[in-house]
Design a protein around this motif. Sequence first.
Motif: not given
Length: 126
Positions: A60-65, A120-126
């Motif tokens: 799972t990765y984070g994606v912003e926007g 925007a790709f934000s990597g692995h979510p916290a």
Amino acid sequence: MTARTTGGSAVHEELLKKRTTERFRARRLQPRWLGSGVTAQSAATWSDHDETRSTAMEITYGVEGMTCGHCASSVTAELRKVPEVQDVTVDVASGTVTIASRDVLDEAVVAHAVSQAGYAFSGHPA
């Protein structure tokens, strides 16, 4: 009794109906591996092939926007262009993308696909 449609004859429609029925019956009676490049000799191990196909790594990765279904569709379409990707699940509410792949994915490739979709790709979510 056959119905007549614009531009076609009753005979043509009857032939079409007959061909469609024959194709359906032929498909229904054939084993699922027939015509898929699998020989009868290797059909006994077909279930092994199914298991390896369904085995996938998920990350799972984070994606912003992302704000809507269209955003999710855009990200999904770009990520599915990556050859190793088998499945993509986007959660707009949490801003995450879960990717099922055959192999380990290069994070830079994922980041590029997300940026191609306009997010925007934000990597692995916290």
